[in-house]
Every structure is written in C-alpha cells, then in structure tokens.
Design a protein around this motif. Structure first.
Motif, PDB file in Angstrom:
ATOM      1  N   PHE A  17       0.877  -1.163   0.000  1.00 41.73           N
ATOM      2  CA  PHE A  17       0.000   0.000   0.000  1.00 41.73           C
ATOM      3  C   PHE A  17       0.918   1.217   0.000  1.00 41.73           C
ATOM      4  O   PHE A  17       1.679   1.409   0.948  1.00 41.73           O
ATOM      5  N   TYR A  18       0.861   2.039  -1.039  1.00 44.56           N
ATOM      6  CA  TYR A  18       1.842   3.105  -1.173  1.00 44.56           C
ATOM      7  C   TYR A  18       1.258   4.322  -1.871  1.00 44.56           C
ATOM      8  O   TYR A  18       0.170   4.265  -2.467  1.00 44.56           O
ATOM      9  N   LYS A  19       2.023   5.408  -1.801  1.00 41.59           N
ATOM     10  CA  LYS A  19       1.717   6.623  -2.543  1.00 41.59           C
ATOM     11  C   LYS A  19       2.937   6.950  -3.389  1.00 41.59           C
ATOM     12  O   LYS A  19       4.065   6.816  -2.939  1.00 41.59           O
ATOM     13  N   GLY A  20       2.693   7.360  -4.616  1.00 43.05           N
ATOM     14  CA  GLY A  20       3.778   7.693  -5.525  1.00 43.05           C
ATOM     15  C   GLY A  20       4.189   9.148  -5.396  1.00 43.05           C
ATOM     16  O   GLY A  20       3.341  10.038  -5.274  1.00 43.05           O
ATOM     17  N   HIS A  21       5.496   9.386  -5.414  1.00 41.82           N
ATOM     18  CA  HIS A  21       6.037  10.733  -5.279  1.00 41.82           C
ATOM     19  C   HIS A  21       7.091  10.978  -6.353  1.00 41.82           C
ATOM     20  O   HIS A  21       7.619  10.049  -6.951  1.00 41.82           O
ATOM     21  N   ASN A  46      -3.345   9.988  -9.272  1.00 47.07           N
ATOM     22  CA  ASN A  46      -4.593  10.551  -8.766  1.00 47.07           C
ATOM     23  C   ASN A  46      -5.334   9.521  -7.913  1.00 47.07           C
ATOM     24  O   ASN A  46      -6.438   9.112  -8.232  1.00 47.07           O
ATOM     25  N   ILE A  47      -4.721   9.127  -6.816  1.00 47.41           N
ATOM     26  CA  ILE A  47      -5.297   8.148  -5.904  1.00 47.41           C
ATOM     27  C   ILE A  47      -5.666   8.873  -4.612  1.00 47.41           C
ATOM     28  O   ILE A  47      -4.847   9.604  -4.059  1.00 47.41           O
ATOM     29  N   LYS A  48      -6.899   8.672  -4.127  1.00 45.50           N
ATOM     30  CA  LYS A  48      -7.317   9.347  -2.898  1.00 45.50           C
ATOM     31  C   LYS A  48      -6.649   8.756  -1.663  1.00 45.50           C
ATOM     32  O   LYS A  48      -6.145   9.467  -0.824  1.00 45.50           O
ATOM     33  N   ASN A  49      -6.674   7.446  -1.514  1.00 52.85           N
ATOM     34  CA  ASN A  49      -6.120   6.812  -0.321  1.00 52.85           C
ATOM     35  C   ASN A  49      -4.756   6.207  -0.619  1.00 52.85           C
ATOM     36  O   ASN A  49      -3.754   6.864  -0.525  1.00 52.85           O
ATOM     37  N   TRP A  50      -4.721   4.957  -0.977  1.00 56.99           N
ATOM     38  CA  TRP A  50      -3.463   4.257  -1.243  1.00 56.99           C
ATOM     39  C   TRP A  50      -3.529   3.544  -2.586  1.00 56.99           C
ATOM     40  O   TRP A  50      -4.552   2.979  -2.947  1.00 56.99           O
ATOM     41  N   ASN A  51      -2.415   3.537  -3.278  1.00 53.33           N
ATOM     42  CA  ASN A  51      -2.269   2.672  -4.431  1.00 53.33           C
ATOM     43  C   ASN A  51      -1.917   1.297  -3.878  1.00 53.33           C
ATOM     44  O   ASN A  51      -1.318   1.189  -2.812  1.00 53.33           O
ATOM     45  N   LYS A  52      -2.270   0.237  -4.573  1.00 57.57           N
ATOM     46  CA  LYS A  52      -2.014  -1.113  -4.073  1.00 57.57           C
ATOM     47  C   LYS A  52      -1.360  -1.939  -5.177  1.00 57.57           C
ATOM     48  O   LYS A  52      -1.652  -1.764  -6.353  1.00 57.57           O
TER      49      LYS A  52
END
Length: 187
Positions: free
Chosen positions: A148-152, A163-169
C-alpha cells in the motif's frame, strides 16, 4: 533498532528454558543492509525465528531512494533435529519502505513509492553446526507481498504523480530474503 533487538533477545532468553540463538546475516551486511534476528526452540523439531532487516540508504545513485525495514516472525520445522540440517518455515511479516520500483529505474527515473506492506511466504534453509556455540544458517525466503503506497517525485516536483485518494495497491510473488546467518547460542 538496537533497542528492539535487545528487548526481543531479553524476552526470549529470560522466558524460554531452551536453546536460543542470536543471528547476524553476513550476506546482507556486505550491502550495508543489517539483518539481525533471534531463534528459539518451541518444540521437539520446531523453532520460532524473528528477523529484522533494514536499509537506511537515502539513495543508491543520488536519485533512487532505497530505505526499508522488514519484520519477519517465522515458525520453522527441522527435518532432522533442531539447528542441524534441512528446515522449512512459514511466516507472515510486515514492512515499510521508501524506494523506487525496479521497473521504474529506466522508464520513470524521477518517481518513487512510499508505503507499507505485508508478506506471507515460506523459507527453505539449512543449518550447519560449527561448534557448541556457533552455527551457520543458509536460507532463501519468498512469497506474496501486498503493498500500500503513494507515488512521489524525487526531482523536487511537489505532490503525487498519481490521482489516488487513499493508497495505491500492488501485489506480487517475490523472493525477498536470504543469505547466510552466523548464529550464536546464548543459552
């Protein structure tokens, strides 16, 4: 991390009246990624192992972050006898990370992921007693990882590249551990 290892060793060595080993992975140490653990007897042919592996690398090449920490509790079954010969283990572990996916290295060099995940898998290994106090633990481990991650961006661009509100999986089957542990019997 030293405090966590000390607490784990203290709990197991004080509460279990059996063979307990502290372990250090020579293989990962060569890459300056410490992997330490403790393993103790819980049955006639079974042991409980708990490993922590961490990378504190801000970056490998100045662009790609490579920080992570993994926790791996595992039950091991020894086919011959404990701490001697072939064994198999099953585990469920947790990790947190800040790194760049290897398939992004060339295609998206300015992106990285920050998140956490869990692993469910198996280990196959071999213990070789060196003497009364030391043994070698040669192993490889792998299984299913779900992240479960967020891209930076790592080039100074603000915000997320998705453009993901919570977490990318993401989930994948991976080899995610292995090496040669030098183990020292503490009781």
């Amino acid at each position: 991390m030293k405090k966590i290892l000390f607490i784990i060793v203290f709990i197991f060595s004080g509460s279990v009246q059996s063979q307990t080993y502290v372990k250090f992975n020579v293989f990962t140490a060569l890459a300056l990624v410490p992997n330490v653990g403790v393993e103790t007897s819980i049955g006639e042919k079974t042991t409980f192992s708990f490993d922590i592996m961490a990378s504190f690398w801000e970056s490998v090449d100045g662009k790609k972050p490579m920080k992570f920490i993994t926790y791996t509790p595992e039950i091991r079954y020894h086919f011959k006898e404990k701490y001697d010969g072939l064994y198999a283990g099953g585990h469920m572990g947790f990790d947190s990370y800040e790194l760049q996916k290897c398939d992004y290295w060339n295609d998206f060099p300015n992106r990285y992921e920050k998140g956490m995940g869990y692993r469910i898998g198996a280990t196959i290994g071999y213990n070789k007693k060196l003497n009364n106090k030391f043994l070698l633990d040669i192993f490889i481990r792998g299984g299913w990882h779900h992240g479960f991650y967020k891209g930076h961006y790592n080039d100074g661009t603000p915000g997320s590249y998705e453009n993901i509100k919570n977490w990318n999986k993401s989930g994948e089957w991976l080899p995610y551990g292995g090496g040669i542990m030098i183990s020292y019997k503490i009781n």
